[in-house]
Design a protein around this motif. Structure first.
Motif, PDB file in Angstrom:
ATOM      1  N   ASN A  63      -5.529  -0.635  -4.219  1.00  0.00           N
ATOM      2  CA  ASN A  63      -5.309   0.485  -5.226  1.00  0.00           C
ATOM      3  C   ASN A  63      -5.089   0.214  -6.429  1.00  0.00           C
ATOM      4  O   ASN A  63      -4.346   0.744  -7.266  1.00  0.00           O
ATOM      5  CB  ASN A  63      -4.538   1.607  -4.800  1.00  0.00           C
ATOM      6  CG  ASN A  63      -4.675   2.152  -3.230  1.00  0.00           C
ATOM      7  OD1 ASN A  63      -3.692   1.971  -2.470  1.00  0.00           O
ATOM      8  ND2 ASN A  63      -5.968   2.621  -3.140  1.00  0.00           N
TER       9      ASN A  63
ATOM     10  N   LYS B 175       2.547   3.585  -5.627  1.00  0.00           N
ATOM     11  CA  LYS B 175       2.020   2.473  -6.470  1.00  0.00           C
ATOM     12  C   LYS B 175       3.145   1.987  -7.607  1.00  0.00           C
ATOM     13  O   LYS B 175       2.754   0.997  -8.031  1.00  0.00           O
ATOM     14  CB  LYS B 175       0.762   2.984  -7.332  1.00  0.00           C
ATOM     15  CG  LYS B 175      -0.297   3.560  -6.118  1.00  0.00           C
ATOM     16  CD  LYS B 175      -0.588   2.512  -5.022  1.00  0.00           C
ATOM     17  CE  LYS B 175      -0.928   3.172  -3.724  1.00  0.00           C
ATOM     18  NZ  LYS B 175      -1.172   2.641  -2.502  1.00  0.00           N
TER      19      LYS B 175
ATOM     20  N   ASP C 207       0.946  -1.333   0.121  1.00  0.00           N
ATOM     21  CA  ASP C 207       0.040   0.114   0.094  1.00  0.00           C
ATOM     22  C   ASP C 207       0.866   1.228   0.109  1.00  0.00           C
ATOM     23  O   ASP C 207       0.445   2.261   0.528  1.00  0.00           O
ATOM     24  CB  ASP C 207      -0.636  -0.243   1.192  1.00  0.00           C
ATOM     25  CG  ASP C 207      -2.006   1.141   1.154  1.00  0.00           C
ATOM     26  OD1 ASP C 207      -2.684   1.363   2.276  1.00  0.00           O
ATOM     27  OD2 ASP C 207      -2.065   1.407   0.074  1.00  0.00           O
TER      28      ASP C 207
END
Ligand SMILES: CCNc1ncnc2c1ncn2[C@@H]1O[C@H](/C=C/CNC(=O)c2cc(-c3ccc(F)cc3)cc(O)c2O)[C@@H](O)[C@H]1O
Ligand SMILES: [Mg+2]
Length: 206
Positions: free
Chosen positions: A162, A136, A133
């Motif tokens: 995500n 990215k 997390d």
């Protein structure tokens, strides 16, 4: 966020810490915690894996750290990596408020430098569970680093936040096309919003 926890949560009660953060982020100020919707998926995958050694990349304020640590069996450990000292300081206080400091080791520094040192510094043989997390565009690099350092074993579960929003296209392509992973997408929504987001669960096949 920390003030909201200290004001509204009960010391030593992780669930109340989670609820206080979710309430704050829904009603006062959005923040990039995994949140309650994706959090339920995190909880169920974690309960299924029941890891004895878990790793989190990107502690931020410690919300998912608390979600993970509260579900660990006695004697199991979570190592969480955070390179921003200010976020790490807040996370330490939130983790301590939840009473989970004995289950969590927060390591300050960049994952790229720390991953190769986890074995020598913390006696970790390999991880059963990894929650990604952090930035990215670093998911793929760090996954390959974990592979190269022999920190993944047959059956290790990677759970990535995500994968839709903000998105992790190159990581997704890798875990979905590599014969070394069995990957599955859990559709959900971006924390505290109605936008789509989701988690990708990838089992390392060795
Ligand atoms: C350099 C890579 N290594 C790292 N090593 C250690 N810690 C790292 C690292 N990268 C980043 N971090 C830390 O992880 C955290 C970063 C998380 C990045 N997350 C996001 O960008 C994110 C962003 C969104 C989002 C979604 C939609 C938006 F409109 C706006 C934001 C939602 C999320 O759930 C997110 O996780 C910070 O605490 C940072 O200091
Ligand atoms: Mg996230």
């Amino acid at each position: 966020m920390l003030k909201a926890v200290q004001k509204n949560a009960t010391k030593g009660d992780p669930q109340s810490v989670i609820s206080a953060i979710d309430h704050y982020c829904r009603n006062k100020e959005w923040a990039m915690n995994v949140g309650d919707d994706k959090g339920l998926i995190l909880d169920s995958v974690l309960t299924e894996v029941n890891p004895s050694a878990a790793l989190e990349l990107g502690t931020y304020c410690g919300y998912s750290t608390v979600r993970i640590a509260r579900l660990l069996s006695p004697g199991s450990k979570l190592i969480t990596v955070e390179f921003n000292p200010a976020f790490a300081a807040v996370a330490r206080q939130i983790i301590a408020y939840a009473g989970l400091q004995d289950k969590v080791t927060l390591v300050e520094g960049p994952s790229g430098d720390l991953i190769p040192k986890l074995r020598e510094r913390f006696g970790v043989k390999s991880f059963d569970f990894v929650f990604l997390d952090h930035w990215k565009d670093r998911y793929l690099l760090d996954t390959k680093l974990l592979e190269d350092c022999g920190l993944l074993q047959k059956g290790t579960v990677l759970l990535a936040d995500n994968v839709i929003c903000p998105g992790t296209p190159e990581y997704l392509k890798y875990v979905r096309s590599s014969p070394r992973y069995e990957s599955r997408y859990y559709k959900s929504n971006l924390e505290y919003t109605k936008l789509e987001d989701g988690l990708e669960k990838s089992v390392f096949l060795g």
